[in-house]
Design a protein around this motif. Structure first.
Motif, mmCIF file in Angstrom:
data_model
loop_
_atom_site.group_PDB
_atom_site.id
_atom_site.type_symbol
_atom_site.label_atom_id
_atom_site.label_comp_id
_atom_site.label_asym_id
_atom_site.label_seq_id
_atom_site.Cartn_x
_atom_site.Cartn_y
_atom_site.Cartn_z
ATOM 1 N N ARG A 57 0.794 -1.229 0.000
ATOM 2 C CA ARG A 57 0.000 0.000 0.000
ATOM 3 C C ARG A 57 0.821 1.270 0.000
ATOM 4 O O ARG A 57 0.288 2.378 -0.115
ATOM 5 C CB ARG A 57 -0.930 0.025 1.217
ATOM 6 N N ASN B 137 -2.198 -7.319 -5.195
ATOM 7 C CA ASN B 137 -3.110 -6.196 -5.364
ATOM 8 C C ASN B 137 -3.547 -5.608 -4.037
ATOM 9 O O ASN B 137 -3.606 -6.304 -3.046
ATOM 10 C CB ASN B 137 -4.364 -6.686 -6.066
ATOM 11 N N SER B 138 -3.930 -4.357 -4.059
ATOM 12 C CA SER B 138 -4.364 -3.747 -2.811
ATOM 13 C C SER B 138 -5.872 -3.787 -2.653
ATOM 14 O O SER B 138 -6.403 -3.479 -1.600
ATOM 15 C CB SER B 138 -3.871 -2.306 -2.744
ATOM 16 N N SER B 139 -6.584 -4.186 -3.688
ATOM 17 C CA SER B 139 -8.041 -4.181 -3.575
ATOM 18 C C SER B 139 -8.592 -5.582 -3.323
ATOM 19 O O SER B 139 -8.029 -6.568 -3.781
ATOM 20 C CB SER B 139 -8.649 -3.596 -4.850
ATOM 21 N N GLU C 35 -5.838 -6.981 5.894
ATOM 22 C CA GLU C 35 -5.855 -5.527 5.983
ATOM 23 C C GLU C 35 -6.632 -5.004 7.186
ATOM 24 O O GLU C 35 -6.557 -3.828 7.514
ATOM 25 C CB GLU C 35 -6.418 -4.904 4.702
ATOM 26 N N PRO D 272 -5.287 -7.758 0.960
ATOM 27 C CA PRO D 272 -6.720 -7.460 0.829
ATOM 28 C C PRO D 272 -7.555 -8.669 1.240
ATOM 29 O O PRO D 272 -7.063 -9.795 1.234
ATOM 30 C CB PRO D 272 -6.884 -7.168 -0.662
#
Length: 422
Positions: free
Chosen positions: A109, A248-250, A153, A183
Motif C-alpha cells: 500500500r 493487489n491492494s483491492s 488488511e 486485501p
RNA sequence: GGCCCCGUCGUCUAGUGGCCUAGGACUCUGGCUUCUCAAGCCAGCUACGAGGGUUCGAAUCCCUUCGGGGCUGCCA
C-alpha cells in the motif's frame, strides 16, 4: 494447511531456534516486558473499570468525539493509586502513546501515516495478568526476529500500536519487520468471506474433490498475478514467481466457477497413477468399491475416459458407479426414455447385433452397433446410441459408450440389454 | 461520527503518460466438432465509479465527489 501443501519451517511441531512457539508457553516473557515498560514509563497502570470506560466512551460518542481511552490514569498520584488499591481494584497495564505520528511503508500500500491522537493508549496486560494480542505479537516479532508481517488488511490500523511496542523494547526502526497488509477475499454478496458466508471450511473442499494444488493456484490468483497471462501455475512455479509487490491492494471476490475451471484443468493434467491415487478414496468412501485389487485395476482402466469429464474428484462416484453394480437403476428421465417403443426396438436390435461379437473391444462393439443401428435402421447416432447407453449405464449421461461397454464386459452388457427390454 | 484502506468487463486480473478504438482468464451467448456429457476450437457481449484539473496526449499524475470495506475493546 498441511493438506494444502503449505508448510512452515519454523514454529510449533517443527521447532526452531526461537522457541517456545506456543503463546501459552511464553506468558512469562510477555509479563517481563510489560513490567519493563512500566518501569521505563512507557506504560502505566490503569485502574478504570470496564463500566467506567464504557460510560466515558458513550459520552465521547454523544459529544461526537473519537471514542477511545481518554488517558485518565496516565499520571496518577501515589495517593490516588493507594486509594484505588484499597478499593480492591486490579489495574491493567496500558501503553502510553506519545504525541506525534507513526509512519511506515506497507509493502503493498505504500506509505501509511497514523496520527497518534487517533491511536488511544491501549491495554497490554489484562487485570488478571494475561497478555493481549497487541503485546504478544509485537514481543514475538522482536524476539523471534520476524522479518515480514503479512496479514489481513483489518490489522492495518493496529500497526502503529505494534510499532510502539517495538520502540519501547528499544528496537531501532531499521530493524522493524516489513509490513504487508493483504486485501480480503470477499464472498459473492460483498461481505468478507466467513463461516456464515460461503463454503470456507477447507474440509468441504477436500470432500468435494478439489485438488490442493488447484485451491492454492486459485487463491494465489485472487489478489495477485504473475504479471503475464499465465494462470495455470504449479506449486513450484508459485514459490518461484510470487512476490509481495505484485499483490493487489483491492479486495477480491471468491468465484467458485473459476476455482472449478482450474480444478478441472489440474485433474486433466494428472497422470493416471496420480489420478488413481486421488480418486480411490472417494470410491471407497462412497462404497462404490471395497478396495479389491481387481476393482482397482478396473478403475484404473476406466479413468482415462472420464478424466476430461469431471470437475471435482467426487464426480468419479456417479461416473464409474455403473461398473460396480449388479443391476443399473434408471433415473427418472432415463427410465421414461428407455420405455418408449422406439427405444425398445433399438435395444432389441442392438442386442442381436452384439451377440455374435466375441472379440469384445470398443472398436468391434462400435462397428457392430453402427452396422445394425445406423446403417440397418437408418437412425441418427444420437437416437441410436442413446437407448443403448441408458440400458448399459443406467443414465443418458455417461462416459463414452463403446469404451464403457468394453470395460463392463460382454456378459454384463448383454444381460443389461436383455433386462432393459420389457 | 472520526481515522485508515480500496475503486479497470458480471468475476479475477494486465496496465505505472503515448504500444489501449483497453489485453488475458472464468462466466454467459452463438457456432463448429460430436455416440450422451464433457473436453477442444471459433465468434460475440460487457469495463477504466463520477466531475474537475495538469499535459500536445491520462486507465495511468493532482483535487473533489460518490461508492465499498476495515478499525474505533481488559477480541484477534
Amino acid at each position: 494447511m498441511k493438506w494444502l501443501g503449505l508448510n512452515w519451517d519454523e514454529g510449533p511441531e517443527v521447532g526452531g531456534p526461537y522457541g517456545p512457539y506456543l503463546q501459552s508457553q511464553r506468558l512469562e516473557v510477555y509479563t517481563d516486558w510489560a513490567n519493563t515498560f512500566l518501569k521505563n514509563g512507557d506504560a502505566y497502570n490503569c485502574y478504570c473499570s470496564t463500566e467506567e470506560l464504557e460510560r466515558r466512551r458513550e459520552a465521547q460518542r454523544e459529544a461526537n468525539q473519537a471514542p477511545g481511552y481518554d488517558g485518565k490514569c496516565r499520571s496518577l498520584t501515589s495517593a490516588e493509586i493507594s486509594k484505588y488499591e484499597s478499593e480492591g481494584r486490579k489495574p491493567v497495564i496500558r501503553m502510553r502513546m506519545p504525541d506525534g505520528e507513526t509512519r511506515f511503508t506497507d509493502l503493498i500500500r505504500g506509505e501509511v501515516v497514523f496520527e497518534h491522537k487517533f491511536v488511544p493508549d491501549f491495554v497490554l496486560m489484562r487485570a488478571d495478568g494475561s497478555p493481549l494480542y497487541t503485546l504478544a505479537v509485537a514481543v514475538d516479532d522482536v524476539l523471534m526476529k520476524v522479518t515480514h508481517v503479512l496479514r489481513g488488511e483489518d490489522l492495518l490500523s493496529s500497526t502503529p500500536r505494534q510499532i510502539r511496542v517495538y520502540q519501547a523494547m528499544g528496537v531501532a526502526s531499521s530493524d522493524f519487520p516489513a509490513f504487508a497488509h493483504l486485501p480480503f477475499v470477499m464472498g459473492t454478496d460483498n461481505a468478507k468471506l466467513s463461516k456464515r458466508n460461503g463454503e470456507v471450511s477447507i474440509a468441504w473442499y477436500r470432500e468435494e474433490g478439489f485438488l490442493p494444488e488447484a485451491i492454492c493456484n486459485y487463491l494465489a490468483l485472487l489478489g495477485w498475478s504473475p504479471g503475464d497471462d499465465r494462470e495455470n501455475i504449479t506449486m513450484e512455479e508459485l514459490v518461484q514467481l510470487f512476490t509481495i509487490e505484485r499483490v493487489n491492494s483491492s479486495p477480491a471476490r471468491f468465484d467458485m466457477k473459476k476455482l472449478e475451471a482450474i480444478n478441472g484443468d489440474k485433474i486433466r493434467a494428472l497422470d493416471i497413477e496420480d489420478f488413481l491415487k486421488r480418486a480411490l478414496p472417494f470410491l471407497i468412501e462412497a462404497k462404490v468399491i471395497s478396495g479389491l485389487a481387481e476393482e482397482i485395476a478396473l478403475v484404473k482402466k476406466a479413468l482415462p475416459i472420464i478424466q476430461e469429464r469431471i470437475i471435482r474428484l467426487k464426480e468419479v462416484i456417479p461416473m464409474l458407479g455403473f461398473l460396480f453394480v449388479e443391476q443399473v437403476e434408471f433415473d427418472q428421465e432415463s427410465a421414461t426414455r428407455i420405455g418408449e417403443a422406439d427405444a425398445q426396438k433399438v435395444v432389441g436390435v442392438a442386442l442381436d447385433s452384439l451377440e455374435p461379437v466375441t472379440d469384445w473391444n470398443h472398436t468391434q462393439i462400435e462397428s457392430a452397433l453402427r452396422g445394425s443401428l445406423i446403417d440397418g435402421l437408418g437412425l441418427k447416432p444420437r437416437n441410436a446410441f442413446g437407448p443403448v447407453r441408458i440400458a448399459v449405464t443406467g443414465s443418458h449421461i455417461s462416459p463414452p459408450l463403446f469404451e464403457s461397454m468394453e470395460l463392463l464386459g460382454r456378459e454384463r452388457c448383454l444381460s443389461r440389454l436383455k433386462s432393459a427390454i420389457r
